[in-house]
Enzyme design. Structure first.
Site, PDB file in Angstrom:
ATOM      1  N   GLU A 197      -8.754  -2.520   6.010  1.00 51.66           N
ATOM      2  CA  GLU A 197      -8.027  -2.692   7.343  1.00 51.66           C
ATOM      3  C   GLU A 197      -8.657  -3.973   8.165  1.00 51.66           C
ATOM      4  O   GLU A 197      -9.714  -4.096   8.199  1.00 51.66           O
ATOM      5  CB  GLU A 197      -7.878  -1.343   8.100  1.00 51.66           C
ATOM      6  CG  GLU A 197      -7.350  -0.223   7.257  1.00 51.66           C
ATOM      7  CD  GLU A 197      -6.661   0.979   7.951  1.00 51.66           C
ATOM      8  OE1 GLU A 197      -6.470   0.726   9.130  1.00 51.66           O
ATOM      9  OE2 GLU A 197      -6.652   2.002   7.465  1.00 51.66           O
ATOM     10  N   THR A 231      -4.070   0.323   5.608  1.00 50.02           N
ATOM     11  CA  THR A 231      -4.858  -0.310   4.118  1.00 50.02           C
ATOM     12  C   THR A 231      -3.863  -1.625   3.981  1.00 50.02           C
ATOM     13  O   THR A 231      -2.688  -1.604   3.758  1.00 50.02           O
ATOM     14  CB  THR A 231      -4.655   0.413   3.197  1.00 50.02           C
ATOM     15  OG1 THR A 231      -5.251   1.859   3.553  1.00 50.02           O
ATOM     16  CG2 THR A 231      -5.363  -0.107   1.804  1.00 50.02           C
ATOM     17  N   ASP A 238     -11.549   2.014   6.891  1.00 45.18           N
ATOM     18  CA  ASP A 238     -11.072   3.494   7.434  1.00 45.18           C
ATOM     19  C   ASP A 238     -11.482   4.488   6.205  1.00 45.18           C
ATOM     20  O   ASP A 238     -10.549   4.778   5.498  1.00 45.18           O
ATOM     21  CB  ASP A 238      -9.463   3.445   7.755  1.00 45.18           C
ATOM     22  CG  ASP A 238      -9.059   5.108   7.977  1.00 45.18           C
ATOM     23  OD1 ASP A 238      -9.792   5.507   8.634  1.00 45.18           O
ATOM     24  OD2 ASP A 238      -7.872   4.847   7.690  1.00 45.18           O
ATOM     25  N   HIS A 295       0.750  -1.307   0.087  1.00 46.16           N
ATOM     26  CA  HIS A 295      -0.108  -0.271  -0.059  1.00 46.16           C
ATOM     27  C   HIS A 295       0.870   1.245   0.058  1.00 46.16           C
ATOM     28  O   HIS A 295       0.720   2.363  -0.801  1.00 46.16           O
ATOM     29  CB  HIS A 295      -0.835   0.029   1.306  1.00 46.16           C
ATOM     30  CG  HIS A 295      -1.737   1.383   1.547  1.00 46.16           C
ATOM     31  ND1 HIS A 295      -2.604   1.663   0.611  1.00 46.16           N
ATOM     32  CD2 HIS A 295      -1.618   2.181   2.460  1.00 46.16           C
ATOM     33  CE1 HIS A 295      -3.082   2.869   1.092  1.00 46.16           C
ATOM     34  NE2 HIS A 295      -2.548   3.256   2.133  1.00 46.16           N
TER      35      HIS A 295
END
Lengths: 426, 426
Positions: free
Chosen positions: A210, A358, A242, A142
């Site tokens: 997440e 993430t 998130d 990520h």
């Protein structure tokens, strides 16, 4: 004292479908409102929600040192404060109570009527009162994807990224359980090539796939938690979305980090799956190069094989699975995150929540956000209803699911599902 | 209903020295532990701490809609939730009880013995359970100084700074009241010209001279607070020392903002001075250019003239005042901060705390941190004991004081005083 709940051969007298996330080997903890409008702490087996407050009053936890009202609360914080030994005693006892061979509750219709609910009779609440919420940024894939998009492939990772489990503080007041709709946020953005900012609804609302872990009171202010003790202070995990507004984030985040781009909402799955239940799914850590500093170094396995996937469901439409990822891709472990978080003496309390960041996998179909999946909107996702998505549309519902699976047992998290409504109007 | 407590001519039957921060016109709120180890909510007049829980039980708040236990709590959160109208009723009543003409408590020795304490009989606690803590960055002089040091004078202010009251989330678990010593944090830093980070005690521990405001429950998730209502949701203010480790901050803060550099400790003064008490000290806002977007614009006066100063006292040594600043230098007002914080629907709760950011004035002797006062250590401060300071030494005590003053009355905050101990050793 060992955990006895994970025995894969144990069967329960409750009916549990073969592909349930909640076999008798799981025994997660949550908080729910019952049909009588009473709030209680409970667990789940199959599609039954079990009122632990009622079972405790009926004497089923005799011999375990628990206060009378420990389960008659609107959050798990006090129970979590009781510590790992108590969590295990209670979880083992619940396993015993529902063991197919144990007649005590099985054959007591009156008690069963008091303590057992079907899922449509209850309403899940936030499982903990979250004092502080921290979000990490611990998936190398990520961080590399986002860095490549914004700074080019050569400068993708910041110089500190391979040395520090980078994290920042989030807003606990905006964390909500599954099935609570949210509004598209409005705010300031600086359009491409503009010289003054504009105000309006975010045009780039995104999910972030997440997971989060929940801690117990681990230390006093000033005292670091050593990495080899860190896992003892983690109660369990949930799925975590998130929510992010990419255009707001881009304009606000230098130099103090994301703020309004994040704190309009974050949603979690309501059942906390304990670290004990996840033990059979420990896997090797991702190889770390360079070697981390000693306070972040451990030879223990501290990673977990947890399958993750995200659906987008348009209003009255069909769900499209937009990504499949896995928690095992995380570069920094939860133990490293907690050791880092407290190395300066930062105090960690019962009910604090820490997000992974993430979770993107190595392939483009395993990325953990629309930003990455559509590469900033350049490659829209084809939905089953024929429409396209670059980011999340009004009335879309985003659902994260997660589960562990081996040949003998499946331990799942259920899901977290949140619908995005248009901008709030008074 | 007007506030009647600010009448500058009112006198009290309690003895109050002329230069006290706590005349009968102040009436702040706090939480303390009594000589009998009972925790209660109280106020302060002169050098007397007054047990509001006891006064309520004795009937002194009759006629005001308050629950029986509203003051018998370990935090002000529930009282703050009761809203501005109730805060005023209670504050006005306290003013009446201690008015020199009112014999009810004045002439009742038994009641006085129950409800009045001298300061050495009590121990101040955190006044609120802080759900979420946000820190802003709203002094233009501070942002310019820091920007100049790190990026040069031409790029001192980030492009967003004049459009947004930039802020970020902090850690509420590390907020402590006055007189609690803290440890020098340790952590990762990247030394000048090094290629790998090192681990050890921070070498650049600093204070930040700030103030913070405390909110009531202001909105539902998703609903912005309009700027012209924002002040109604602010209960009061405290002095705030946002302890900082500059070397840790430098290495960690890109791209997600300060984290371990800040969350080892932040200390506050224990008496919350209400916005009503500060009303006579409202002053014009700092002229804002460019004009802010409409959601941040108001024609009201929303700034306050509050004198601030910081002392450093070496172990067993004499105090040196290292800076004198004023809250009125803030570029962004608290109302703008709260309106901005919620424009995306972020939920604000009772007991949330929002820091101003370092309050630096226009002249070098009014800067709000050692980083600025010594210009990164280039110009050490001469201490009265003959030593020099670039940053804070082990065993130094940092004390922030603050007060408002006009020809008729002085309304003060007392102080927040924190000693820095060496790195924690087990």
């Amino acid at each position: 004292m060992p955990d006895t709940t994970n025995n894969p051969n144990r069967k329960t007298w409750l009916q549990v479908s073969k592909d349930s996330d909640f076999p008798i080997q799981n025994i997660p903890f949550g908080v729910f409102l019952t049909r009588d409008d009473i709030i209680t702490i409970g667990t789940r087996i199959g599609d039954y929600a079990i009122d632990l407050g009622a079972l405790h009053q009926l004497g089923y936890f005799e011999g375990i040192p628990l206060t009378d009202d420990i389960f008659l609360q609107d959050s798990l914080n006090d129970f979590i404060s009781d510590g790992k030994k108590t969590w295990r005693l209670v979880r083992n006892r619940i396993g015993d109570i529902f063991d197919i061979e144990n007649p005590a509750l099985r054959d007591n219709e009156n008690h069963r009527n008091i303590a057992l609910f079907t899922l449509n009779e209850i309403e899940m609440q936030l499982p903990v009162q979250i004092g502080d919420y921290t979000d990490f940024y611990s998936s190398k894939e990520h961080a590399t994807n986002v860095g490549t998009m914004f700074r080019g492939a050569d400068n993708a990772l910041m110089p500190n990224w391979l040395h520090i489990p980078v994290g920042y503080h989030g807003r606990s007041s905006s964390i909500i359980p599954t099935n609570i709709p949210i509004h598209r946020p409005q705010g300031q953005t600086m359009p491409e090539n503009a010289t003054t900012p504009v105000f309006g609804p975010s045009k780039l609302v995104d999910f972030e796939l997440e997971m989060a872990f929940i801690t117990t009171d681990a230390n006093l202010l000033g005292e670091p938690i050593p990495i080899d003790e860190a896992e003892d202070y983690i109660f369990g995990m949930v799925l975590f979305n998130d929510w992010s507004a990419r255009d707001i984030q881009k304009w606000e985040y230098v130099p103090l980090g994301p703020f309004l781009a994040k704190n309009f909402a974050s949603s979690i799955s309501p059942w906390i799956v304990t670290m004990d239940a996840l033990l059979p799914f420990k896997v090797d850590n991702v190889q770390q190069d360079p070697e981390p500093l000693p306070y972040l170094k451990s030879d223990e396995k501290m990673n977990y094989d947890i399958h993750l996937e995200v659906d987008i469901t348009p209003k009255d439409g069909e769900a499209t699975t937009v990504t499949k990822s896995n928690f095992k891709y995380m570069y920094w472990t939860m133990a490293q995150q907690l050791a880092h978080h407290t190395i300066n003496g930062c105090k960690v309390n019962s009910g604090d929540m820490m997000g992974s960041g993430t979770i993107s996998g190595p392939t483009p179909d395993s990325y953990g956000s629309m930003l990455e999946l559509t590469w900033r909107g350049e490659k829209p996702i084809q939905m089953k209803d024929g429409t396209e998505r670059k980011f999340i549309n009004d009335y879309d519902t985003v659902t994260i699911r997660g589960y562990c699976k081996n040949e003998q047992v499946r331990i799942g998290f259920g899901d977290v599902s949140t619908q995005l409504l248009p901008v709030f109007k008074k």
